[in-house]
Design an enzyme around this catalytic site. Structure first.
Site, PDB file in Angstrom:
ATOM      1  N   HIS A 358       0.676  -1.185  -0.118  1.00  0.00           N
ATOM      2  CA  HIS A 358       0.123  -0.020  -0.051  1.00  0.00           C
ATOM      3  C   HIS A 358       0.799   1.337   0.051  1.00  0.00           C
ATOM      4  CE1 HIS A 358      -4.034  -1.777   0.667  1.00  0.00           C
ATOM      5  NE2 HIS A 358      -3.450  -2.618   1.293  1.00  0.00           N
ATOM      6  N   LYS A 546      -8.522  14.150   4.876  1.00  0.00           N
ATOM      7  CA  LYS A 546      -7.513  12.828   4.734  1.00  0.00           C
ATOM      8  C   LYS A 546      -6.458  12.984   6.001  1.00  0.00           C
ATOM      9  CE  LYS A 546      -6.424  13.943   0.514  1.00  0.00           C
ATOM     10  NZ  LYS A 546      -6.479  12.591  -0.336  1.00  0.00           N
ATOM     11  N   ARG A 547      -5.678  11.796   6.331  1.00  0.00           N
ATOM     12  CA  ARG A 547      -4.746  12.196   7.349  1.00  0.00           C
ATOM     13  C   ARG A 547      -3.656  13.245   6.987  1.00  0.00           C
ATOM     14  NH1 ARG A 547      -4.700   8.398  11.505  1.00  0.00           N
ATOM     15  NH2 ARG A 547      -2.742   9.324  12.152  1.00  0.00           N
ATOM     16  N   LYS A 552       0.886  14.833   1.454  1.00  0.00           N
ATOM     17  CA  LYS A 552      -0.352  15.006   1.054  1.00  0.00           C
ATOM     18  C   LYS A 552      -0.616  16.434   0.850  1.00  0.00           C
ATOM     19  CE  LYS A 552      -2.416  11.042   3.401  1.00  0.00           C
ATOM     20  NZ  LYS A 552      -3.169  10.110   2.399  1.00  0.00           N
ATOM     21  N   THR A 654      -8.538   6.933  -2.052  1.00  0.00           N
ATOM     22  CA  THR A 654      -9.680   6.606  -2.137  1.00  0.00           C
ATOM     23  C   THR A 654     -10.651   7.654  -2.090  1.00  0.00           C
ATOM     24  OG1 THR A 654      -9.542   5.783   0.062  1.00  0.00           O
ATOM     25  CG2 THR A 654      -9.394   4.147  -1.440  1.00  0.00           C
ATOM     26  N   LYS A 658     -14.531   8.621  -3.746  1.00  0.00           N
ATOM     27  CA  LYS A 658     -15.726   8.901  -3.029  1.00  0.00           C
ATOM     28  C   LYS A 658     -16.294  10.089  -3.520  1.00  0.00           C
ATOM     29  CE  LYS A 658     -14.132   6.164   0.722  1.00  0.00           C
ATOM     30  NZ  LYS A 658     -13.028   6.160   1.939  1.00  0.00           N
TER      31      LYS A 658
HETATM   32  C1  NBG Z   1      -2.605   3.746   1.891  1.00  0.00           C
HETATM   33  C2  NBG Z   1      -1.979   4.768   0.824  1.00  0.00           C
HETATM   34  C3  NBG Z   1      -3.051   5.178   0.063  1.00  0.00           C
HETATM   35  C4  NBG Z   1      -4.195   4.037  -0.416  1.00  0.00           C
HETATM   36  C5  NBG Z   1      -4.507   3.374   0.698  1.00  0.00           C
HETATM   37  C6  NBG Z   1      -5.386   2.244   0.380  1.00  0.00           C
HETATM   38  C7  NBG Z   1      -1.119   3.054   3.907  1.00  0.00           C
HETATM   39  C8  NBG Z   1       0.149   2.097   4.344  1.00  0.00           C
HETATM   40  N1  NBG Z   1      -1.295   3.175   2.540  1.00  0.00           N
HETATM   41  O1  NBG Z   1      -2.814   6.031  -0.973  1.00  0.00           O
HETATM   42  O2  NBG Z   1      -1.292   5.670   1.416  1.00  0.00           O
HETATM   43  O3  NBG Z   1      -5.479   4.608  -0.952  1.00  0.00           O
HETATM   44  O4  NBG Z   1      -3.306   2.799   1.258  1.00  0.00           O
HETATM   45  O5  NBG Z   1      -4.930   1.300  -0.419  1.00  0.00           O
HETATM   46  O6  NBG Z   1      -1.817   3.415   4.468  1.00  0.00           O
END
Ligand code: NBG
Length: 806
Positions: A358, A546-547, A552, A654, A658
């Site tokens: 991920h 988002k976080r 980001k 994601t 949405k």
């Molecule tokens: C996160 C990514 C995102 C991705 C999500 C789901 C982790 C390690 N990775 O870009 O930063 O959408 O995983 O795949 O949290």
């Protein structure tokens, strides 16, 4: 809705209210209603749950186990009602008796057993697996404390514990009789068998009971109910007996039992970063060992097959490297308990486990010190060692061209165990989560592994469940869509493409516009309630949720706000479309720079929002405690979806999907799934800016970017950075010094200044486009039309056919 069904639902509600809560309906509180409706749903689905599981047993169906340290499930009542086909009736009955459904659903604690995208993806996947009638289970940890609750005091993030189990959680069922023993530490004895093979026995191990709590996962109106199994750590029965023995050391045992329960005590609050704490390692092994033992037990009870045939009936998907100890754990059980040889066990393991990567961020790569694994999991350590030896030997003899790369490939190197390498070596599939991300894995980050195992690598672009993220959160838009193209899109989200026919249909566009307006009004009320700030509902709602992470680039966003503010101060009559910038983000508690950005956003907001001179044109809103439920309120109201990560850093994203599905237009970089959104909707229906991932990569590799040069040549940039430093947005001059230093003296590692100018230009284009309502609506509908691809149903079908072979 037929009155008959309404009547019977009302009767159920009345009956249950008296039996369960000892009250008449008219005296029931919202919370009473929440519990009673949940119990009606549970009654409705329990027979289906049993039947689904029995059917899997009888038909000996192949199952996928999705192991994840995180499941960010959010609230379940509304989505469970929806999937059971009871949502409309329930809402109507509640309204009939003068109650507000929203107020009732709010009583469910938002279950935050995850940090962000990775955990929410797991929850969306479970919904799709059940809705598509696949046999699949989620396996995770029942943390007593979920992700912290965020409060902001004077711009500072304060973290409060999230004790979400304080009150009964109606969806879970404790299955004490299916508890499994997990063992840590101890001594390993090695014996030689008659045939010369080695045999291992263990002594003096710490034993922990893993007790499963099952949560139903309800398929969309299809009779399927799968399971999310959450493991809770408890003391073993023997130990509890010891504790009640007066001669034993009472306090010592209390201490011990506390340390055991800590294993499922709390979720680590780090998103895309690695914390090498021993307790986290314990959590990972606890999850993996309980899950794998459970899988094998179930396999034996269901199938008359030797475990050598495991891969015909079981596939295990590991969500990032967090559960990658699944590889040595499965090896251990097969060899030590089931008498498999190394080669036999390896064959089974590497045909059952599949790994999803991920992220490529280096700070997220899990590397455990060998000494820690050796002490906590001595037998697992021996097995990893052997995996490593055999793997390295294999390269040496079979791939001489890669000999000099062994230090970069070895599972154990520099006294550390590299979990991603372990996961790749020990699995049959490695997938990235968006096209660009997978290409980066294959051609850059994991290129030598790709050379070794070209067939192992594949892409599965992420998705989101359109049931929650469109049907449930945006009922008016869903209805408008159904009126136009019929209801088939609900089962087959690709059918949303039919909306293209309406992208020039003025009455339809108007309806969609009206829905957005209503949603913005609803959000404006929430904003007023939470912050006391009144926002202009006709302004552009520009959303970044988002976080909080440097990559980001919330910083780039707030720099743009400061720039606009400066422009307006200079020329208060400047003709710009009013803008409302909406932020929501949690920062990891120890992530200092991220917290400084949160503070900066608050300080800019405090200046901008109360400046009478520009008041009507700009507002900056930070909504605290971002979670699934808050996202559900913000997303339907977004006009602009900010997806502005430094190219190559966001594996997929994601939230971008949405918001697109709810008609927002993406303002983003060529990163993650933004690229696939752009490819579908075309350049004219998205706002793309900034460096490409290759350019970013080249700058990192060959240099050539000097942030200070931009500071010295772009007056807009200089002014903003000087404002940070002069205390204009703070109480003191040094308030934001670390942001300033990071840009000026660490050469702006995420290219905020480099992308500043193209970002401003893109915003200007957004502003101009918004002025033409008709064009904007057309773009918005085009985005909704193409969003079907990003339903997690598509993603799960790909996993099922290409990896899981279900
Ligand atoms: C996160 C990514 C995102 C991705 C999500 C789901 C982790 C390690 N990775 O870009 O930063 O959408 O995983 O795949 O949290």
């Amino acid at each position: 809705m037929s009155d008959y069904r309404k009547e019977s639902f009302l009767a159920l509600l009345e009956g249950k209210m008296t039996r369960k809560r000892g009250k008449h309906l008219e005296d029931a509180s919202d919370k009473d209603l929440y519990y009673v409706i949940s119990s009606i749903v549970k009654d409705e689905i329990t027979p289906k749950w049993l039947k689904t599981q029995e059917k899997y047993q009888e038909n000996k169906t192949k199952q996928v186990y999705y192991i994840s340290m995180e499941f960010l499930i959010g609230r379940l009542l509304q989505s469970n009602l929806l999937n059971c086909g009871m949502l409309d009736i329930c809402n109507e009955v509640l309204k009939d008796i003068g109650r507000n459904p929203e107020e009732i659903y709010k009583h469910e604690h938002d279950a935050a057993l995850g940090n962000g995208g990775l955990g929410r993806l797991a929850a969306c996947f479970l919904d799709s697996i059940a809705s598509l009638k696949y046999a699949g289970q989620g396996s995770g940890i029942r943390y007593r404390y979920g992700l912290f609750e965020q409060r902001i005091i004077h711009g500072n993030q304060i973290e409060l514990p999230d004790y979400w189990l304080k009150e009964e959680y109606p969806w879970e069922t404790r299955k004490a009789d299916e508890a499994i023993e997990v063992r840590f530490g101890g001594k390993i004895n090695m014996h030689t068998k008659l045939n010369g093979d080695f045999e291992f026995s263990y002594e003096d191990q710490d034993k922990v009971m893993a007790v499963p709590y099952d949560v139903p996962v309800i398929g969309y109106q299809n009779e399927v109910v799968n399971t999310l199994r959450l493991w809770s750590a408890e003391v073993t029965e023997n130990e509890s007996k010891l504790m009640s023995d007066p001669s034993s050391q009472y306090y010592h045992h209390l201490d011990h039992s506390h340390s055991i329960e800590q294993i499922s005590g709390f979720l680590y609050p780090d998103d895309s970063s690695f914390e090498g704490k021993e307790l986290r390692l314990k959590q990972q092994y606890f999850l993996v060992s309980a899950t794998i033992q459970g899988i094998l037990k179930n396999f034996k009870a269901t199938h008359d097959l030797s475990l050598a045939h495991l891969s015909e009936k079981v596939v295990i998907q590991i969500n990032d490297t967090h559960p990658s100890l699944a590889v040595p754990e499965l090896m251990r059980i097969l060899m030590d308990d089931e008498n498999f040889s190394w080669d036999e066990a390896w064959k089974v393991t590497t045909s059952v486990i599949a790994y999803t990567n991920h992220t490529t961020l280096s700070e997220a790569l899990e590397k455990w010190p060998t000494s820690m694994i050796q002490k906590l999991l001595p037998r697992i350590y021996m097995i990893i060692n052997e995996i490593n030896e055999r793997f390295c030997k294999g390269i040496w003899f079979d791939h001489p061209d890669l000999r000099d790369k062994i230090p970069e490939l070895a599972v154990i190197a520099d006294d550390q165990i590299h979990m991603a390498r372990l996961a790749i070596v020990g699995s049959f599939s490695v997938n990235g989560v968006a096209r660009l991300h997978t290409e980066i894995l294959k051609n850059k980050e994991m290129k030598y592994f790709y050379k070794l195992y070209p067939n192992r690598f594949n892409n599965k672009t992420n998705g989101i469940t359109h049931r929650r993220w469109l049907l449930q959160v945006n009922p008016c838009l869903s209805e408008t869509i159904t009126e136009a193209i019929g209801p088939k899109w609900i089962q087959e989200p690709n059918k949303l493409i039919g909306l293209l026919r309406y992208s020039n249909d003025a009455p339809f566009l108007e309806k969609v516009g009206k829905v957005k307006k209503q949603n913005k009004e609803t959000l404006a009320k929430l904003i007023l309630n939470q912050t006391g700030i009144k926002v202009d509902e006709s302004s552009i709602f520009d959303v970044q949720i988002k976080r909080l992470h440097e990559y980001k680039r919330q910083l780039l966003n707030i720099f743009h706000v400061i720039y606009l503010y400066n422009e307006l101060k200079e020329n208060p009559s400047l003709d710009i479309t009013p803008r409302t910038f909406i932020f929501a983000a949690k920062a990891a508690p120890s992530y200092h720079l991220a917290k400084e950005v949160i503070k900066l956003i608050h300080h800019v907001a405090a200046t901008v929002n109360y400046d009478k001179q520009i008041n009507s044109k700009l507002k900056v809103i930070f909504l605290e405690n971002y979670n699934v439920s808050l996202a559900e309120k913000i997303i339907p109201a977004a006009d602009i979806s900010e997806q502005i990560s430094t190219a190559s850093k966001e594996a997929s994203g994601t939230g971008n999907m949405k918001m697109m599905m709810n008609g927002a237009l993406t303002l983003g970089t060529l990163d993650g799934a933004n690229i696939e959104i752009k490819d579908l909707v075309g350049d004219n229906n998205i706002f793309i800016f900034g460096l490409t991932s290759d350019q970013v990569h080249d700058y990192y590799q060959y240099g050539g970017y000097v942030a200070k040069d931009i500071y010295h040549t772009d007056d807009r940039v200089k002014r903003i950075l000087d404002q940070l430093n002069s205390g204009e947005f703070g109480q003191q001059e040094i308030e934001f010094k670390d942001i300033f230093y990071n840009i000026m003296y660490h050469n702006d590692p995420y290219f905020v200044l480099k992308d500043f100018d193209p970002y401003i230009e893109s915003h200007e284009l957004v502003e101009r486009s918004y002025r033409d309502k008709n064009t904007w609506q057309r773009m918005s509908v085009t985005n909704i039309a193409y969003s079907g691809k990003f339903s997690s149903d598509r993603t799960i079908k790909e996993y099922a056919s290409e990896i899981w072979k279900l």
